[in-house]
Design a protein around this motif. Structure first.
Motif, PDB file in Angstrom:
ATOM      1  N   ILE A  14      32.693 -33.974  12.417  1.00  0.00           N
ATOM      2  CA  ILE A  14      31.421 -33.123  11.868  1.00  0.00           C
ATOM      3  C   ILE A  14      30.897 -32.321  13.383  1.00  0.00           C
ATOM      4  O   ILE A  14      29.794 -31.244  12.993  1.00  0.00           O
ATOM      5  N   LEU A  17      30.925 -28.675  13.450  1.00  0.00           N
ATOM      6  CA  LEU A  17      30.798 -27.553  12.367  1.00  0.00           C
ATOM      7  C   LEU A  17      29.338 -26.787  12.255  1.00  0.00           C
ATOM      8  O   LEU A  17      28.648 -27.430  13.055  1.00  0.00           O
ATOM      9  N   LYS A  18      29.525 -25.768  12.107  1.00  0.00           N
ATOM     10  CA  LYS A  18      28.202 -24.614  12.009  1.00  0.00           C
ATOM     11  C   LYS A  18      28.054 -24.422  11.321  1.00  0.00           C
ATOM     12  O   LYS A  18      28.361 -23.654  10.392  1.00  0.00           O
ATOM     13  N   ALA A  19      26.586 -24.066  10.849  1.00  0.00           N
ATOM     14  CA  ALA A  19      26.020 -23.049   9.588  1.00  0.00           C
ATOM     15  C   ALA A  19      27.331 -22.132   9.342  1.00  0.00           C
ATOM     16  O   ALA A  19      27.184 -21.518  10.359  1.00  0.00           O
ATOM     17  N   ASP A  21      29.698 -21.873   8.739  1.00  0.00           N
ATOM     18  CA  ASP A  21      31.630 -22.748   8.320  1.00  0.00           C
ATOM     19  C   ASP A  21      32.132 -22.666   7.200  1.00  0.00           C
ATOM     20  O   ASP A  21      31.725 -23.443   6.607  1.00  0.00           O
ATOM     21  N   ALA A  98      27.629 -37.144   5.301  1.00  0.00           N
ATOM     22  CA  ALA A  98      27.257 -35.756   3.993  1.00  0.00           C
ATOM     23  C   ALA A  98      26.598 -35.628   3.046  1.00  0.00           C
ATOM     24  O   ALA A  98      27.220 -37.081   1.881  1.00  0.00           O
ATOM     25  N   ILE A 119      24.737 -33.475   7.941  1.00  0.00           N
ATOM     26  CA  ILE A 119      25.320 -32.273   7.404  1.00  0.00           C
ATOM     27  C   ILE A 119      25.262 -32.221   6.132  1.00  0.00           C
ATOM     28  O   ILE A 119      25.558 -33.194   5.246  1.00  0.00           O
ATOM     29  N   TYR A 120      24.494 -30.701   5.311  1.00  0.00           N
ATOM     30  CA  TYR A 120      24.603 -30.318   4.399  1.00  0.00           C
ATOM     31  C   TYR A 120      25.570 -29.571   3.849  1.00  0.00           C
ATOM     32  O   TYR A 120      25.744 -28.199   4.650  1.00  0.00           O
ATOM     33  N   LEU A 121      26.654 -29.934   2.953  1.00  0.00           N
ATOM     34  CA  LEU A 121      27.194 -28.311   2.783  1.00  0.00           C
ATOM     35  C   LEU A 121      26.709 -27.871   1.319  1.00  0.00           C
ATOM     36  O   LEU A 121      27.197 -28.741   0.246  1.00  0.00           O
ATOM     37  N   VAL A 163      29.171 -25.028   5.038  1.00  0.00           N
ATOM     38  CA  VAL A 163      28.168 -25.914   5.926  1.00  0.00           C
ATOM     39  C   VAL A 163      27.482 -24.590   6.035  1.00  0.00           C
ATOM     40  O   VAL A 163      27.187 -24.299   6.090  1.00  0.00           O
ATOM     41  N   ASP A 166      23.879 -27.740   9.779  1.00  0.00           N
ATOM     42  CA  ASP A 166      24.706 -28.789  11.015  1.00  0.00           C
ATOM     43  C   ASP A 166      23.730 -29.697  10.691  1.00  0.00           C
ATOM     44  O   ASP A 166      22.827 -29.970  10.804  1.00  0.00           O
ATOM     45  N   THR A 167      24.402 -30.252  12.404  1.00  0.00           N
ATOM     46  CA  THR A 167      24.138 -31.647  13.103  1.00  0.00           C
ATOM     47  C   THR A 167      22.857 -31.102  13.878  1.00  0.00           C
ATOM     48  O   THR A 167      21.882 -31.862  14.572  1.00  0.00           O
TER      49      THR A 167
END
Length: 186
Positions: A14, A17-19, A21, A98, A119-121, A163, A166-167
């Motif tokens: 993860i 991954l970017k906000a 995505d 997540a 992350i928060y999806l 996403v 992100d992290t």
């Protein structure tokens, strides 16, 4: 372009991954809403083990409707995530990677996401019937007495998600507002 990702969700999977995505998530995820979260935190407060190992896992905030004949699950749209904000930091500290839901999260959750490299999806609200088609297996594994809020182990195939945080703490909701204000001035 959608990024395909499979559970378990390790930091290695993860971290890039970017906000903003778009991802297609496959594998095992767990469902839990506020009533189940309250019980999980109660177990931790009592020094007891959780009914699931949440390290590197994803929890989907959903209370699905009953399955119709021939279906694995009923409609399964996301629950508003702030309802879990009081509980989320503690679960993130235990390795949860997540959370899947809809809506903004508070500052404590944002800081915990950054601290724990999670992350928060976001799942699309109003698409409950479509999302349920991405759940290929479902079984209640804890708190059956909670009905729709029981904890379920679910297998998903190409579940469409975005996403949101992100992290590194980049927040799509904040970035989107900033972009809108920037373009509105022009």
């Amino acid at each position: 372009m959608d990024i395909m990702i499979n559970t378990p969700l390790t930091y290695e999977k993860i971290k890039k991954l970017k906000a903003g995505d778009r991802i297609l998530l496959s594998g095992t995820i767990y469902s839990a809403r506020d009533a189940a979260h309250k019980r999980l935190i109660g177990l931790l407060d009592e020094g007891k083990e959780l009914p699931i190992n949440i390290k590197d896992e994803a929890i989907y905030y959903v209370g699905p409707t009953p399955a119709k004949e021939g279906q694995v699950i009923g409609s399964a749209g996301p629950t508003t995530s702030y309802r879990m904000d009081d509980y989320s930091p503690r679960l993130l500290d235990l390795g949860l990677k997540a959370m899947i839901g809809k809506g903004a999260r508070n500052e404590e959750v944002l800081n915990s996401i950054i601290k724990n490299k999670a992350i928060y999806l976001g799942a699309i609200g109003g698409a409950a019937a479509l999302i349920s088609k991405r759940i290929v297996a479902s079984e209640i594994i804890a708190y059956e007495d909670l009905g729709a809020e029981a904890i379920r182990k679910m297998e998903v195939k190409d579940m469409p998600l975005i996403v949101i945080i992100d992290t590194e703490g980049n927040n799509l909701y904040k970035l989107g507002q900033e972009e809108y204000l920037r373009t509105a001035k022009n």
